[in-house]
Design a protein around this motif. Structure first.
Motif, PDB file in Angstrom:
ATOM      1  N   PRO A 158       0.768  -1.495  -0.147  1.00  0.00           N
ATOM      2  CA  PRO A 158       0.174   0.038  -0.110  1.00  0.00           C
ATOM      3  C   PRO A 158       0.964   1.218   0.052  1.00  0.00           C
ATOM      4  CG  PRO A 158       0.083  -1.168   2.140  1.00  0.00           C
ATOM      5  CD  PRO A 158       0.730  -1.864   1.179  1.00  0.00           C
ATOM      6  N   LEU A 159       0.623   2.288  -0.647  1.00  0.00           N
ATOM      7  CA  LEU A 159       1.006   3.578  -0.812  1.00  0.00           C
ATOM      8  C   LEU A 159       0.069   4.632  -0.900  1.00  0.00           C
ATOM      9  CD1 LEU A 159       3.667   3.016  -3.532  1.00  0.00           C
ATOM     10  CD2 LEU A 159       4.413   3.403  -1.121  1.00  0.00           C
ATOM     11  N   MET A 160       0.419   5.641  -0.406  1.00  0.00           N
ATOM     12  CA  MET A 160      -0.562   6.831  -0.712  1.00  0.00           C
ATOM     13  C   MET A 160      -0.117   7.596  -1.788  1.00  0.00           C
ATOM     14  SD  MET A 160      -0.989   7.984   3.296  1.00  0.00           S
ATOM     15  CE  MET A 160      -2.192   9.429   2.969  1.00  0.00           C
ATOM     16  N   GLY A 161      -1.293   8.527  -2.273  1.00  0.00           N
ATOM     17  CA  GLY A 161      -0.899   9.418  -3.229  1.00  0.00           C
ATOM     18  C   GLY A 161      -1.513   9.145  -4.486  1.00  0.00           C
ATOM     19  N   ASP A 162      -2.177   7.882  -4.683  1.00  0.00           N
ATOM     20  CA  ASP A 162      -2.599   7.484  -5.848  1.00  0.00           C
ATOM     21  C   ASP A 162      -3.962   6.688  -5.621  1.00  0.00           C
ATOM     22  OD1 ASP A 162      -3.288   7.055  -8.560  1.00  0.00           O
ATOM     23  OD2 ASP A 162      -1.521   6.075  -9.007  1.00  0.00           O
ATOM     24  N   ARG A 163      -4.694   6.276  -6.604  1.00  0.00           N
ATOM     25  CA  ARG A 163      -5.845   5.311  -6.516  1.00  0.00           C
ATOM     26  C   ARG A 163      -5.251   4.066  -5.947  1.00  0.00           C
ATOM     27  NH1 ARG A 163      -8.028   3.577 -10.771  1.00  0.00           N
ATOM     28  NH2 ARG A 163      -6.121   4.122 -12.005  1.00  0.00           N
ATOM     29  N   ALA A 164      -6.110   3.172  -5.445  1.00  0.00           N
ATOM     30  CA  ALA A 164      -5.566   1.860  -5.097  1.00  0.00           C
ATOM     31  C   ALA A 164      -5.126   0.931  -6.427  1.00  0.00           C
ATOM     32  CB  ALA A 164      -6.710   0.966  -4.380  1.00  0.00           C
ATOM     33  N   THR A 223     -13.249   0.989 -10.878  1.00  0.00           N
ATOM     34  CA  THR A 223     -12.065   1.562 -10.144  1.00  0.00           C
ATOM     35  C   THR A 223     -12.281   3.323 -10.192  1.00  0.00           C
ATOM     36  OG1 THR A 223     -10.942   1.830 -12.270  1.00  0.00           O
ATOM     37  CG2 THR A 223     -10.621  -0.414 -10.847  1.00  0.00           C
ATOM     38  N   GLY A 224     -13.299   3.799 -11.098  1.00  0.00           N
ATOM     39  CA  GLY A 224     -13.535   5.127 -11.314  1.00  0.00           C
ATOM     40  C   GLY A 224     -12.828   5.371 -12.794  1.00  0.00           C
ATOM     41  N   VAL A 225     -11.820   4.467 -13.333  1.00  0.00           N
ATOM     42  CA  VAL A 225     -11.163   4.841 -14.518  1.00  0.00           C
ATOM     43  C   VAL A 225     -11.552   3.729 -15.473  1.00  0.00           C
ATOM     44  CG1 VAL A 225      -9.054   4.643 -15.542  1.00  0.00           C
ATOM     45  CG2 VAL A 225      -9.290   6.029 -13.397  1.00  0.00           C
ATOM     46  N   SER A 226     -11.864   2.504 -14.916  1.00  0.00           N
ATOM     47  CA  SER A 226     -12.535   1.239 -15.680  1.00  0.00           C
ATOM     48  C   SER A 226     -13.588   0.470 -15.200  1.00  0.00           C
ATOM     49  CB  SER A 226     -11.101   0.216 -15.960  1.00  0.00           C
ATOM     50  OG  SER A 226     -11.367  -0.684 -16.799  1.00  0.00           O
ATOM     51  N   GLU A 227     -14.199  -0.416 -16.119  1.00  0.00           N
ATOM     52  CA  GLU A 227     -15.258  -1.069 -15.505  1.00  0.00           C
ATOM     53  C   GLU A 227     -14.930  -1.980 -14.159  1.00  0.00           C
ATOM     54  OE1 GLU A 227     -17.762  -3.347 -18.246  1.00  0.00           O
ATOM     55  OE2 GLU A 227     -16.492  -2.305 -19.790  1.00  0.00           O
ATOM     56  N   SER A 228     -13.433  -2.455 -14.285  1.00  0.00           N
ATOM     57  CA  SER A 228     -13.165  -3.241 -13.074  1.00  0.00           C
ATOM     58  C   SER A 228     -11.704  -3.021 -12.785  1.00  0.00           C
ATOM     59  CB  SER A 228     -13.588  -4.654 -13.180  1.00  0.00           C
ATOM     60  OG  SER A 228     -12.833  -5.300 -13.917  1.00  0.00           O
ATOM     61  N   GLY A 229     -11.243  -3.632 -11.641  1.00  0.00           N
ATOM     62  CA  GLY A 229      -9.794  -3.494 -11.471  1.00  0.00           C
ATOM     63  C   GLY A 229      -8.975  -4.701 -12.339  1.00  0.00           C
ATOM     64  N   THR A 230      -9.879  -5.664 -12.585  1.00  0.00           N
ATOM     65  CA  THR A 230      -9.058  -6.545 -13.666  1.00  0.00           C
ATOM     66  C   THR A 230      -9.034  -6.123 -14.920  1.00  0.00           C
ATOM     67  OG1 THR A 230      -9.942  -8.556 -12.298  1.00  0.00           O
ATOM     68  CG2 THR A 230      -9.383  -9.059 -14.174  1.00  0.00           C
ATOM     69  N   ALA A 231     -10.292  -5.464 -15.520  1.00  0.00           N
ATOM     70  CA  ALA A 231     -10.245  -4.878 -16.903  1.00  0.00           C
ATOM     71  C   ALA A 231      -9.038  -3.861 -16.834  1.00  0.00           C
ATOM     72  CB  ALA A 231     -11.535  -4.247 -16.964  1.00  0.00           C
ATOM     73  N   GLU A 232      -9.158  -2.986 -15.654  1.00  0.00           N
ATOM     74  CA  GLU A 232      -7.891  -1.969 -15.849  1.00  0.00           C
ATOM     75  C   GLU A 232      -6.645  -2.369 -15.861  1.00  0.00           C
ATOM     76  OE1 GLU A 232      -6.267   1.856 -13.328  1.00  0.00           O
ATOM     77  OE2 GLU A 232      -8.479   1.278 -13.204  1.00  0.00           O
ATOM     78  N   GLU A 233      -6.322  -3.581 -15.060  1.00  0.00           N
ATOM     79  CA  GLU A 233      -4.982  -4.144 -15.340  1.00  0.00           C
ATOM     80  C   GLU A 233      -4.781  -4.643 -16.646  1.00  0.00           C
ATOM     81  OE1 GLU A 233      -5.266  -7.391 -12.349  1.00  0.00           O
ATOM     82  OE2 GLU A 233      -5.063  -5.859 -10.638  1.00  0.00           O
ATOM     83  N   ILE A 234      -5.741  -5.275 -17.460  1.00  0.00           N
ATOM     84  CA  ILE A 234      -5.577  -5.952 -18.653  1.00  0.00           C
ATOM     85  C   ILE A 234      -5.375  -4.565 -19.706  1.00  0.00           C
ATOM     86  CG2 ILE A 234      -6.571  -7.057 -20.341  1.00  0.00           C
ATOM     87  CD1 ILE A 234      -7.518  -9.088 -18.226  1.00  0.00           C
ATOM     88  N   GLU A 235      -6.229  -3.700 -19.499  1.00  0.00           N
ATOM     89  CA  GLU A 235      -6.096  -2.480 -20.350  1.00  0.00           C
ATOM     90  C   GLU A 235      -4.669  -1.762 -20.308  1.00  0.00           C
ATOM     91  OE1 GLU A 235      -9.373  -0.394 -18.946  1.00  0.00           O
ATOM     92  OE2 GLU A 235     -10.901  -1.738 -20.172  1.00  0.00           O
ATOM     93  N   TRP A 236      -4.225  -1.647 -19.007  1.00  0.00           N
ATOM     94  CA  TRP A 236      -2.980  -0.869 -18.621  1.00  0.00           C
ATOM     95  C   TRP A 236      -1.953  -1.851 -19.348  1.00  0.00           C
ATOM     96  CZ3 TRP A 236      -2.226   3.700 -16.383  1.00  0.00           C
ATOM     97  CH2 TRP A 236      -0.751   3.998 -15.959  1.00  0.00           C
ATOM     98  N   PHE A 237      -1.907  -3.153 -19.217  1.00  0.00           N
ATOM     99  CA  PHE A 237      -0.943  -4.105 -19.670  1.00  0.00           C
ATOM    100  C   PHE A 237      -0.924  -3.829 -21.335  1.00  0.00           C
ATOM    101  CE2 PHE A 237       0.627  -7.803 -21.582  1.00  0.00           C
ATOM    102  CZ  PHE A 237       1.816  -8.398 -20.901  1.00  0.00           C
ATOM    103  N   ILE A 238      -2.158  -3.864 -21.764  1.00  0.00           N
ATOM    104  CA  ILE A 238      -2.035  -3.625 -23.366  1.00  0.00           C
ATOM    105  C   ILE A 238      -1.483  -2.461 -23.852  1.00  0.00           C
ATOM    106  CG2 ILE A 238      -3.509  -3.671 -25.361  1.00  0.00           C
ATOM    107  CD1 ILE A 238      -5.130  -6.023 -23.965  1.00  0.00           C
ATOM    108  N   ARG A 239      -2.119  -1.333 -23.261  1.00  0.00           N
ATOM    109  CA  ARG A 239      -1.818  -0.039 -23.718  1.00  0.00           C
ATOM    110  C   ARG A 239      -0.290   0.245 -23.377  1.00  0.00           C
ATOM    111  NH1 ARG A 239      -5.495   2.294 -21.175  1.00  0.00           N
ATOM    112  NH2 ARG A 239      -4.738   2.776 -19.329  1.00  0.00           N
TER     113      ARG A 239
END
Length: 108
Positions: A55-61, A88-104
């Motif tokens: 855990p860190l402060m300063g960004d979304r989980a 997550t507020g950015v994507s439909e889910s944390g899992t979807a965001e991880e995959i989208e981030w990985f691809i991007r």
């Protein structure tokens, strides 16, 4: 005895309804490593947010997880069943965001 090997980090991305599969994947990877790593000079390292982030402060989980975990992986395995996960507020889910981030971030 030690041996030289290239290590590939594999992101395991999934929502919470596939816990058994999340536990099985590292076991399968360990069996592959036992049978193949030394002969091929390749080690596969399973990476999960639960074991490879802090855990860190300063960004979304999810932003922290993306920076600490997703950015450093070479491959990704996505596992789904009946849920996509929580928004997550950015994507439909944390899992979807991880995959989208990985691809991007890899320009795939």
């Amino acid at each position: 005895m030690s041996f030289d090997a290239k290590v590939f980090k594999i992101l395991i991305a999934s929502p919470g309804d596939v816990d058994e599969e999340r536990q099985a994947i590292p076991e399968v990877i360990a069996r592959w490593n036992n049978a193949n790593a030394e002969a091929n000079g390749v080690v596969l390292l399973p990476v999960k947010w639960e074991t490879h982030s802090a855990p860190l402060m300063g960004d979304r989980a999810q932003g922290v997880i993306n920076d600490q975990v997703v950015n450093s992986c070479d491959m990704a395995i996505g596992v789904f069943w009946t849920r996509l996960g929580s928004p997550t507020g950015v994507s439909e889910s944390g899992t979807a965001e991880e995959i989208e981030w990985f691809i991007r971030t890899r320009n795939l």
